[in-house]
Design a protein around this motif. Sequence first.
Motif, PDB file in Angstrom:
ATOM      1  N   PRO A 182      16.477  58.963  16.489  1.00  0.00           N
ATOM      2  CA  PRO A 182      15.353  58.031  16.654  1.00  0.00           C
ATOM      3  C   PRO A 182      14.894  57.423  15.323  1.00  0.00           C
ATOM      4  CG  PRO A 182      14.989  60.012  17.953  1.00  0.00           C
ATOM      5  CD  PRO A 182      16.201  60.271  17.107  1.00  0.00           C
ATOM      6  N   VAL A 183      14.558  56.146  15.375  1.00  0.00           N
ATOM      7  CA  VAL A 183      14.116  55.420  14.176  1.00  0.00           C
ATOM      8  C   VAL A 183      12.740  55.893  13.711  1.00  0.00           C
ATOM      9  CG1 VAL A 183      13.445  53.124  13.312  1.00  0.00           C
ATOM     10  CG2 VAL A 183      15.454  53.371  14.783  1.00  0.00           C
ATOM     11  N   ASP A 184      11.900  56.312  14.660  1.00  0.00           N
ATOM     12  CA  ASP A 184      10.487  56.589  14.354  1.00  0.00           C
ATOM     13  C   ASP A 184      10.203  58.048  14.029  1.00  0.00           C
ATOM     14  OD1 ASP A 184      11.035  57.497  16.907  1.00  0.00           O
ATOM     15  OD2 ASP A 184       9.119  56.822  17.750  1.00  0.00           O
ATOM     16  N   LYS A 185      11.271  58.832  13.788  1.00  0.00           N
ATOM     17  CA  LYS A 185      11.093  60.246  13.440  1.00  0.00           C
ATOM     18  C   LYS A 185      11.844  60.533  12.147  1.00  0.00           C
ATOM     19  CE  LYS A 185       8.772  61.314  17.153  1.00  0.00           C
ATOM     20  NZ  LYS A 185       9.322  62.018  18.329  1.00  0.00           N
ATOM     21  N   PRO A 186      11.364  61.519  11.352  1.00  0.00           N
ATOM     22  CA  PRO A 186      12.074  61.847  10.106  1.00  0.00           C
ATOM     23  C   PRO A 186      13.471  62.383  10.365  1.00  0.00           C
ATOM     24  CG  PRO A 186      10.023  63.137  10.311  1.00  0.00           C
ATOM     25  CD  PRO A 186      10.168  62.334  11.553  1.00  0.00           C
ATOM     26  N   ARG A 187      14.371  62.068   9.431  1.00  0.00           N
ATOM     27  CA  ARG A 187      15.763  62.531   9.502  1.00  0.00           C
ATOM     28  C   ARG A 187      16.040  63.381   8.276  1.00  0.00           C
ATOM     29  NH1 ARG A 187      17.770  56.343   9.962  1.00  0.00           N
ATOM     30  NH2 ARG A 187      17.280  55.903  12.159  1.00  0.00           N
ATOM     31  N   TYR A 188      16.504  64.572   8.519  1.00  0.00           N
ATOM     32  CA  TYR A 188      16.637  65.584   7.460  1.00  0.00           C
ATOM     33  C   TYR A 188      18.098  66.021   7.344  1.00  0.00           C
ATOM     34  CZ  TYR A 188      16.316  70.567   5.920  1.00  0.00           C
ATOM     35  OH  TYR A 188      16.504  71.782   5.319  1.00  0.00           O
ATOM     36  N   LEU A 189      18.687  65.791   6.180  1.00  0.00           N
ATOM     37  CA  LEU A 189      20.063  66.227   5.908  1.00  0.00           C
ATOM     38  C   LEU A 189      20.006  67.587   5.233  1.00  0.00           C
ATOM     39  CD1 LEU A 189      23.123  65.717   5.811  1.00  0.00           C
ATOM     40  CD2 LEU A 189      22.756  64.474   3.665  1.00  0.00           C
ATOM     41  N   MET A 190      20.519  68.608   5.907  1.00  0.00           N
ATOM     42  CA  MET A 190      20.321  69.983   5.469  1.00  0.00           C
ATOM     43  C   MET A 190      21.316  70.384   4.384  1.00  0.00           C
ATOM     44  SD  MET A 190      19.686  71.610   9.251  1.00  0.00           S
ATOM     45  CE  MET A 190      18.827  73.075   8.675  1.00  0.00           C
ATOM     46  N   GLY A 191      20.768  70.999   3.297  1.00  0.00           N
ATOM     47  CA  GLY A 191      21.610  71.611   2.280  1.00  0.00           C
ATOM     48  C   GLY A 191      22.268  70.660   1.304  1.00  0.00           C
ATOM     49  N   VAL A 192      21.691  69.475   1.113  1.00  0.00           N
ATOM     50  CA  VAL A 192      22.261  68.476   0.183  1.00  0.00           C
ATOM     51  C   VAL A 192      21.198  68.130  -0.843  1.00  0.00           C
ATOM     52  CG1 VAL A 192      23.081  66.077   0.052  1.00  0.00           C
ATOM     53  CG2 VAL A 192      23.856  67.562   1.911  1.00  0.00           C
ATOM     54  N   GLY A 193      21.523  68.020  -2.105  1.00  0.00           N
ATOM     55  CA  GLY A 193      22.775  68.266  -2.692  1.00  0.00           C
ATOM     56  C   GLY A 193      22.748  67.811  -4.147  1.00  0.00           C
ATOM     57  N   LYS A 194      23.863  67.319  -4.583  1.00  0.00           N
ATOM     58  CA  LYS A 194      23.975  66.757  -5.932  1.00  0.00           C
ATOM     59  C   LYS A 194      23.297  65.381  -5.964  1.00  0.00           C
ATOM     60  CE  LYS A 194      28.309  69.129  -6.891  1.00  0.00           C
ATOM     61  NZ  LYS A 194      29.772  69.008  -6.965  1.00  0.00           N
ATOM     62  N   PRO A 195      22.861  64.933  -7.151  1.00  0.00           N
ATOM     63  CA  PRO A 195      22.153  63.648  -7.204  1.00  0.00           C
ATOM     64  C   PRO A 195      22.896  62.501  -6.535  1.00  0.00           C
ATOM     65  CG  PRO A 195      21.842  64.795  -9.268  1.00  0.00           C
ATOM     66  CD  PRO A 195      22.805  65.622  -8.469  1.00  0.00           C
ATOM     67  N   ASP A 196      24.219  62.391  -6.746  1.00  0.00           N
ATOM     68  CA  ASP A 196      24.924  61.264  -6.118  1.00  0.00           C
ATOM     69  C   ASP A 196      25.066  61.456  -4.609  1.00  0.00           C
ATOM     70  OD1 ASP A 196      26.615  63.347  -6.927  1.00  0.00           O
ATOM     71  OD2 ASP A 196      28.394  62.082  -6.888  1.00  0.00           O
ATOM     72  N   ASP A 197      25.073  62.703  -4.125  1.00  0.00           N
ATOM     73  CA  ASP A 197      25.034  62.961  -2.680  1.00  0.00           C
ATOM     74  C   ASP A 197      23.702  62.485  -2.100  1.00  0.00           C
ATOM     75  OD1 ASP A 197      27.505  64.224  -2.812  1.00  0.00           O
ATOM     76  OD2 ASP A 197      26.668  66.249  -2.821  1.00  0.00           O
ATOM     77  N   ILE A 198      22.622  62.802  -2.820  1.00  0.00           N
ATOM     78  CA  ILE A 198      21.281  62.452  -2.355  1.00  0.00           C
ATOM     79  C   ILE A 198      21.116  60.934  -2.278  1.00  0.00           C
ATOM     80  CG2 ILE A 198      18.839  62.480  -3.030  1.00  0.00           C
ATOM     81  CD1 ILE A 198      19.308  65.335  -4.069  1.00  0.00           C
TER      82      ILE A 198
END
Length: 376
Positions: A239-255
């Motif tokens: 959903p566009v209207d909810k936060p999206r959380y990428l778990m366990g990341v990471g290095k600056p260029d990953d972020i």
Amino acid sequence: MSTRFSFSLQATDGRARSGVISTPRGEIRTPAFMPVGTAATVKAMMPESVAATGADILLGNTYHLMLRPTAERIARLGGLHQFMNWQKPILTDSGGFQVMSLAELRKLTEEGVTFRSHVDGSKHKLTPERSMEIQKLLGSDIVMCFDECPALPADHTRIAESMRLSMRWAQRSRDAFGDRQGHALFGIQQGGDVEELRAESAEALKGIEFDGYAIGGLAVGEGQEIMFQVLDYAPGQLPVDKPRYLMGVGKPDDIVGAVKRGVDMMDCVLPSRSGRTGQAWTRRGQVNLKNARHADDPRPLDEQCTCPTCRHYSRAYLHHVYRAGEMISGMLLTWHNLHYFQELMQGMRDAIAAGRFDAWEEDFHATRDQGDIERL
């Protein structure tokens, strides 16, 4: 201060987003990086120092805290916020990932996971219901549903079975969580690196309805190229209207790559773990303070950095205290690393708000490509 949990999207630039998550314990500016406080502490840091780096939220670890000192003890002592002296928001993971990666003699069934503690060998059972109970005892502001996460690469059948089990557990987590005003429950999308399985997972989660959605099952050994391929479509399935959380990341260029693709929240042990092993993250890349080239260098890690480490200590000193095994080494390098990661997030928030994320990203990569400053 909000009495409820909410998310407002304030600006977009391409697929990059900036916004604010409101909770009864304070606001979380997104994109947000969450330092990891595994055992009710961000290693080598005082809570006040973590806040001073610009962190709006910390991550606590269900698996480690349930084993030691136990969630029940923390609840008796006033909850995790009071226990660790951190009054801003806390997100707790469900314990699933650590059970899979750390526990001994684990057994997975439809009901949950039984395992032996890596601390003392004692036997435990973790189910969606027990995970919700533990996280309620801890008093965390954002609770993660209980899931199973296979390491990549894995075959299609294994990924599909695991994802569907996680979706059944997601429903049980939702049912057990109930209605806790001011607290949020996030669902976790699974499906490995298979687009149609990710889509199936997203639809199942949207049917259950969560306060936010995590992209799970990445940063588990698949490499950046595959991770970015998944992130090219996965955030857009949520959903566009909810936060999206990428778990366990990471290095600056990953972020940076994740934010570019529509991710709002991340966490990683990297800034603190690197700090304890003599490594600093700077705008010009990674600096290894173990190296003899720093022994006579009176310059700071980063001339432009405003953290206490860069304002008051030289590379020569940081090299010395690391080689001498002094505790202050991990403290100073962790403070710098956390400051750098938060500065990175602020830079992206400002760039998205100004509609110049692409130019900011180009500068980010160009500066890193220069490598560390010339040796003296």
